[in-house]
Write an enzyme that holds these catalytic residues in place. Structure first.
Site, short mmCIF file in Angstrom:
data_model
loop_
_atom_site.label_atom_id
_atom_site.label_comp_id
_atom_site.label_asym_id
_atom_site.label_seq_id
_atom_site.Cartn_x
_atom_site.Cartn_y
_atom_site.Cartn_z
N SER A 50 12.89 -31.39 -82.49
CA SER A 50 13.59 -30.26 -81.88
C SER A 50 15.02 -30.17 -82.40
O SER A 50 15.59 -31.13 -82.92
CB SER A 50 13.61 -30.40 -80.36
OG SER A 50 14.49 -31.45 -79.98
N ASP A 84 11.06 -27.68 -83.88
CA ASP A 84 10.86 -27.10 -82.56
C ASP A 84 12.14 -26.54 -81.96
O ASP A 84 13.22 -27.11 -82.12
CB ASP A 84 10.30 -28.20 -81.63
CG ASP A 84 9.75 -27.65 -80.33
OD1 ASP A 84 9.18 -26.56 -80.34
OD2 ASP A 84 9.88 -28.35 -79.31
N HIS A 211 4.18 -24.85 -73.72
CA HIS A 211 5.31 -25.77 -73.71
C HIS A 211 5.38 -26.46 -72.34
O HIS A 211 4.81 -25.99 -71.37
CB HIS A 211 6.61 -25.02 -73.97
CG HIS A 211 6.79 -24.58 -75.39
ND1 HIS A 211 8.00 -24.58 -76.03
CD2 HIS A 211 5.90 -24.13 -76.31
CE1 HIS A 211 7.87 -24.14 -77.26
NE2 HIS A 211 6.59 -23.85 -77.45
N ASN A 233 2.41 -28.69 -76.32
CA ASN A 233 3.63 -29.42 -76.65
C ASN A 233 3.94 -30.47 -75.57
O ASN A 233 3.96 -30.15 -74.38
CB ASN A 233 4.81 -28.46 -76.74
CG ASN A 233 4.80 -27.63 -78.00
OD1 ASN A 233 3.78 -27.51 -78.67
ND2 ASN A 233 5.94 -27.05 -78.32
#
Length: 286
Positions: A50, A84, A211, A233
């Protein structure tokens, strides 16, 4: 084996009515645990980094990315790399060269027209570079320490009609949808809106992404996959396993100073968490 692509793994998962697990990695131990857990159940997996993880590493993408590429190339199962929650175009433009096959471009915080405009620009650039791109419509709360949105708050759920137009006008390859999960949940108590998911799945012809899956119970995940979720995720669940193992190790060995002992325990705990999740998600699509 050579790196595979996120798009290829998701295409296989859709055909098998399964879902690909995409795990957020922060340290080398995360990377090793995700791959070891995937190998233990013979399942493909996505390693995702991320923008927050890049920020934690001083804004440098390549050290962790190169470690992930090296580990993936020695894996016995297919592994892809995904960047991400990218908000920075500078970071987006580093993705292809760093070994990533896909990016989640996150402009969901913006009003619809702005989200669409910047996402369309990101898609145009990404597709020219051969990258598969995911976006978000509706707000999946809990990011950066913010509380989850109330279910009735504006933007807390993805509207199917708006999503259909957004996908058509932006050209994204997948859409993260807001159906009741939240980032950073430490309890598995989320209740998903499966009626809304059914409507979204019927309205859209791109894979749907969930998510905040660490807070979703097994039966809810299974139902979500049956309802059309193709990418799941997970991040916080690994951090819970890592932190718990380190705390337990040091509580039993207060004299310990060598990090290899507690990092080994942490890596093994994360490996078990990965394997458990992959078994929940369904048959391997390797």
């Amino acid at each position: 084996m050579p790196l595979t692509t996120t798009g290829e793994l998701i295409t296989r998962a859709v055909a098998a009515r399964s879902a690909v697990a995409s795990f957020n990695v922060i340290t080398l131990e995360h990377v090793e645990a995700v791959i070891a857990g995937a190998e233990s159940v013979d399942a493909p997996v996505v390693l995702q980094v991320s923008e927050n993880a890049v920020r934690f590493r001083g804004g440098r993408l390549l050290p962790l990315a190169r470690a992930a590429v090296a580990a993936a190339e020695h894996a016995a199962v297919p592994v892809a790399l995904h960047l991400d929650h990218v908000q920075s175009d500078t970071l987006l433009h580093q993705a292809a060269e760093a070994g990533f096959s896909s990016v989640m471009y996150d402009a969901a915080r913006l009003p619809y027209e702005q989200n669409l405009a910047v996402t369309r620009a990101a898609v145009d650039w990404a597709h020219a570079e051969g990258l598969w791109i995911e976006a978000e419509l509706g707000q999946i709360g809990g990011k950066n320490g913010r509380p989850p949105l109330d279910a009735h708050a504006p933007g807390a759920r993805t509207d199917p009609d708006e999503a259909r137009a957004f996908v058509a006008d932006s050209g994204v390859d997948a859409l993260a949808v807001a159906i009741g999960s939240a980032h950073a949940m430490t309890t598995r108590t989320a209740t998903l809106d499966h009626t809304l998911l059914t409507r979204l799945s019927a309205a859209l012809d791109v894979p749907l992404v969930l998510h905040g899956s660490s807070g979703v119970p097994d039966h809810e995940l299974t139902a979500a996959i049956a309802g059309g979720i193709a990418k799941v995720n997970i991040g916080t669940a690994l951090n819970i396993a890592l932190t718990g193992a380190i705390r337990e190790f040091l509580a039993d060995r207060p004299e310990a100073v060598d990090p290899r002992g507690y990092l080994t325990a942490a890596r093994e705990a994360m490996t078990r968490a990965v394997a458990r999740t992959l078994k929940t998600l369904g048959p391997a699509t390797a």
